[in-house]
Write an enzyme that holds these catalytic residues in place. Structure first.
Site, mmCIF file in Angstrom:
data_model
loop_
_atom_site.group_PDB
_atom_site.id
_atom_site.type_symbol
_atom_site.label_atom_id
_atom_site.label_comp_id
_atom_site.label_asym_id
_atom_site.label_seq_id
_atom_site.Cartn_x
_atom_site.Cartn_y
_atom_site.Cartn_z
ATOM 1 N N GLY B 72 0.802 -1.216 0.000
ATOM 2 C CA GLY B 72 0.000 0.000 0.000
ATOM 3 C C GLY B 72 0.834 1.263 0.000
ATOM 4 N N THR B 73 1.918 1.252 0.752
ATOM 5 C CA THR B 73 2.751 2.450 0.833
ATOM 6 C C THR B 73 3.296 2.817 -0.540
ATOM 7 O OG1 THR B 73 3.342 2.157 3.141
ATOM 8 C CG2 THR B 73 4.905 3.364 1.785
ATOM 9 N N ASN B 155 -7.547 4.535 8.665
ATOM 10 C CA ASN B 155 -6.969 3.447 9.444
ATOM 11 C C ASN B 155 -7.001 3.743 10.931
ATOM 12 O OD1 ASN B 155 -5.050 5.511 8.468
ATOM 13 N ND2 ASN B 155 -3.625 4.468 9.830
ATOM 14 N N SER B 205 -3.750 -3.088 -0.628
ATOM 15 C CA SER B 205 -2.667 -3.861 -0.053
ATOM 16 C C SER B 205 -3.152 -5.270 0.258
ATOM 17 C CB SER B 205 -2.189 -3.163 1.227
ATOM 18 O OG SER B 205 -1.384 -4.028 1.980
ATOM 19 N N ALA B 206 -2.284 -6.260 0.063
ATOM 20 C CA ALA B 206 -2.688 -7.655 0.235
ATOM 21 C C ALA B 206 -2.861 -8.054 1.697
ATOM 22 C CB ALA B 206 -1.650 -8.572 -0.424
ATOM 23 N N THR B 243 11.881 -6.809 -11.125
ATOM 24 C CA THR B 243 11.330 -8.139 -11.352
ATOM 25 C C THR B 243 10.085 -8.340 -10.488
ATOM 26 O OG1 THR B 243 13.498 -8.991 -11.917
ATOM 27 C CG2 THR B 243 11.847 -10.608 -11.227
ATOM 28 N N CYS B 336 3.118 5.952 23.872
ATOM 29 C CA CYS B 336 3.134 6.527 25.209
ATOM 30 C C CYS B 336 4.020 7.763 25.299
ATOM 31 C CB CYS B 336 3.692 5.458 26.130
ATOM 32 S SG CYS B 336 3.337 5.651 27.835
#
Lengths: 400, 401
Positions: B72-73, B155, B205-206, B243, B336
């Site tokens: 995704g990135t 997200n 994204s997978a 590839t 935190c």
């Protein structure tokens, strides 16, 4: 792997020099053995090596990749300097031949301006050799200089490139240039020390400095699960692995600290929390030192850096240790420590966003001038002996 | 393997067994290079062709529109950088870039890189109810806008954005704009049909849909031009040299097909889970607030961002580790010790203060999450809050005069 590494075979060796002062007397043999061991171990990932001990020198014979072995050995404590060298018989012709080869190589690698201020420097451990050092210097210079007159310029006092020759009873070493080592003493020769390792910037540097002075450092880390996640433990291991460049095998004790921290937080004066946490850590580290046969503690404390490191608080904290506490950074500014941490490569790891103490345990207003009697009063309120014994019992020890 | 209740599906999901099964041949016997001219290579390329066609059909684009990426990135970077750079010439140099208010860093940071190149980068804002302030957003669309990028679903809080409306308004106001949507979280849960949405591209994204990590795609509709990020052997029609990753590609597409087959049931299942979550939280009688920007119906039901109560005065990360101890895996909105300035823009733009952002805990679900998982998770949360309240608050009360 570079081409020149490949085609040099096993001819090239690394000539290691170590400081003389430290090796006088009975400790000498022990010192040398430890250094040899550390050399073998440091080089292992690059090439198997054999170490030959000569008078005041060690000759490291790598099976391959002498240059890389030499670059690696620069970080072995106890080494004053080293050179990649060749060995030949001690007649002038043999020496001159190697001198040619080493100079050619050095000049090939040289990228700065020419001519390079140059000299030959011979050291003669075999005083019965027919030629004096100065005579050898001159003879060799006369052989190698004419063909390189455009690139080398003799300068006895400010030479940048020094062709070194060490003439011995049966043989000689020839080398161009030398690398300075870190000095210090071989790790392990001064005994063991327990370093209190937080995830911060300071303590890994303190541990490194103790290693430099020959300590075999055992690490004590304190873990507040489930306030703090597993990531903090990984960070500790990463730090110790990074320090593995200087100390190949390290023991890490992870001591569960939650119950102690909760008890102190719930029952002691809030301002004293941090001081009391640290006193407890000193006692546990002392206990660990006993088990590991360590003779001192090492901390990353620096005078006045944070509230818990004022003179009074350091006194309160140090009083809980039953062993001498080494504080190598005590008079360092933060930036000086950061500079070293960057060189060591621990800085980036220390900066990972993994807390070493959860915010829920931090006091809002920590005491600045702690008083020991107040620490003792506070500690009397909670079953610390029991809690600490329990923590020690549940300590996890791993070798990294 | 350790037994745990996994409520962190927005981070990643386990690889489905069927997905692994189709991947294995490409890690064993079929190891040819898809670009090779011999049969060993051609066989692999044929498998990729087939995967490409399946995925393209799922989302309504031509086969050539599928650009397989490392995830995704990369897909979002390719869309943001690639589309803006390809179009900048049309508007006389750089151009204007408009982003949604809570984009993932792989969109917003890529846009920062565009800003360094001279693009004028702007970000929309949330309205009071947490939904996108659509009117304001449309107002910001300009003649020289080259890229509009708005995620389908966040997200961080699951909030969804009216991408279809945005795309159609962008067509009117910004003729040169490439409209992109980050569909990484929504994919497999909401229907994704590019022509219907009207966008030029979508990133998927997978591993968020039970596929392998390291695999994803940029789905491109029509002939939207893209400047490549990588140059080399010209694979993926020159848009993404390198590839191909055959095992990753066939695994991803299998996962996508499985997700698509069950998309409606999955969505219904996720809504039920969110219902269970809500009633379990009610039963806790602690003021845990599930964020629902834009209203409950506008939230992707796989993501539940919860604002934890104070007391206990504990950051979500501490709660998270206590949950972990009880075998429940979740995630926190912010670390935190993260600095206040690093507080998530998505959360602050919902009107949460820096202290509150530290108290955001996220549960996220997938089709493999069960109602029991959610019950156990919420009850464990109740126990942790109670434990922390009893542990932390007395000490605090103590110090208050």
């Amino acid at each position: 792997m570079t081409v020149d590494d490949a085609d040099e075979g096993d001819e090239r060796l690394v000539l290691v020099r170590y400081g003389e002062l430290a090796i006088k007397g009975k400790n000498r043999s022990e010192f040398e053995k430890a250094l040899a061991r550390n050399i073998v171990s440091a080089a292992a990932a690059i090439s198997p090596v054999e170490v030959e001990r000569l008078r005041g020198r060690m000759v490291v014979h790598p099976k391959r990749r002498a240059e890389r072995v030499a670059r690696r050995l620069v970080d072995v404590f106890g080494i004053a300097s080293l050179s990649v060298a060749r060995r030949c018989s001690n007649d002038v012709d043999s020496i001159a031949e190697l001198a040619e080869r080493e100079l050619t190589r050095a000049l090939d690698e040289h990228t700065g301006p020419t001519p390079i201020p140059f000299r030959v420097r011979t050291r003669r451990s075999d005083k019965r050799h027919p030629l004096t050092s100065t005579e050898i210097d001159k003879l060799i210079a006369d052989r190698v200089l004419p063909a390189r007159a455009d690139r080398l310029r003799v300068d006895l006092d400010h030479a940048e490139l020094v062709l070194g020759i060490e003439v011995r009873e049966r043989d000689a070493f020839v080398f161009a240039g030398r690398e300075r080592g870190l000095g210090g003493l071989p790790v392990g020769t001064l005994g063991k020390a327990v370093c209190l390792l937080s995830g911060g910037i300071d303590s890994p540097v303190a541990a490194w400095m103790a290693m430099k002075r020959g300590c075999d450092v055992v690490f004590a880390s304190f873990h507040s699960a489930p306030y703090i996640g597993e990531g903090s433990r990984r960070k500790i291991v990463q730090l110790v692995k990074r320090l593995g460049r200087w100390q190949p095998r390290s023991r890490v004790a992870s001591i569960p600290f939650t119950a102690i921290q909760e008890a102190i937080r719930d029952s002691c004066p809030e301002g004293y929390r941090t001081v009391l946490y640290r006193r407890s850590m000193q006692r546990l580290a002392t206990e660990l030192a006993g088990r590991e046969g360590a003779g001192c503690l090492v901390t990353g404390e620096s005078l006045g850096q944070v509230a818990s490191q004022t003179m009074e608080n350091l006194t309160c904290i140090g009083a809980a240790a039953k062993l001498p506490v080494l504080r190598p950074l005590i008079c360092f500014d933060k930036q000086e420590t950061i500079d070293i941490a960057r060189r060591l490569g621990t800085f980036e790891i220390s900066n990972l966003p993994e807390p070493d103490c959860c915010t829920v345990f931090l006091p809002a207003r920590p005491v600045i001038r702690g008083v020991l009697s107040r620490c003792l009063d506070a500690e009397a309120r909670i079953p610390l002996t029991e809690l600490e014994a329990n923590a020690f019992e549940h300590m996890e020890v791993t070798d990294v | 393997m350790e037994r745990s209740i996994y409520l962190d599906c927005a981070a990643t999901t386990p690889v489905a067994r069927e997905v692994k099964a189709v991947m294995v041949p490409y890690l064993e016997d079929e190891w040819g290079n898809p670009s090779s001219r011999h049969a060993r290579g051609v066989r692999v390329m044929s498998a990729i062709d087939e995967a490409r066609a399946s995925l393209a059909a799922l989302v309504g684009i031509a086969d050539e529109g599928v650009v397989f990426t490392s995830g995704g990135t990369e897909a979002n970077n390719l869309a943001v950088l690639g589309a803006a750079r390809a179009r900048s010439a049309r508007v006389g140099g750089t151009g204007h870039v408009l982003l949604g208010p809570s984009e993932h860093p792989c969109v917003s940071r890529a846009a920062e890189a565009l800003a360094e190149e001279g693009f004028d980068v702007e970000t929309g804002r949330h309205a009071d109810d947490g939904a996108l302030d659509l009117e304001d957003f449309v107002e910001r669309m300009r003649e020289d806008t080259v890229l509009v990028a708005v995620m389908l679903a966040s997200n961080e809080h699951g909030g969804t954005y009216p991408v279809r409306t945005i795309a159609s308004r962008a067509r009117e106001r910004s003729p040169h704009a490439h409209v992109h949507t980050d569909a990484v979280q929504a994919f497999g849960k909401l229907a994704l049909d590019l022509p219907e949405l009207g966008v030029d591209s979508a990133a998927v994204s997978a591993h968020k849909v039970h596929g392998p990590k390291g695999s994803g795609a940029l789905l491109v509709a029509g002939n939207a031009p893209l400047r490549p990020l990588f140059f080399g052997g010209g694979q993926e029609r020159g848009v993404r040299s390198g590839t191909e990753n055959p095992a990753g590609i066939v695994g991803f597409v299998r996962a996508a097909v499985l997700a698509d087959d069950s998309q409606e049931e999955t969505l219904a299942h996720l809504r039920r889970l969110r219902g269970v979550l809500a009633s379990e939280i009610d039963a806790l009688e602690r003021s845990v607030r599930v964020l629902s920007p834009g209203g409950e119906n506008a939230v992707l039901p796989s993501i539940a961002a919860m604002l934890l109560p104070d007391p206990p005065d504990a950051p979500a990360e501490v709660v998270l580790h206590h949950l972990e101890e009880r075998g429940v895996l979740a995630s926190a909105g912010s670390a935190c010790n993260s600095k206040k300035k690093d507080a998530s823009p998505a959360m602050t733009s919902l009107g949460l203060g820096p202290e509150e952002v530290l108290r955001i805990l996220r549960f996220s679900f997938s089709r493999s999450t069960t109602e029991d998982d959610v019950r156990v998770g919420v009850r464990a949360l109740g126990d942790v809050l109670e434990e922390l309240a009893s542990k932390i608050e007395p000490a605090r009360a103590d110090r208050r005069p």
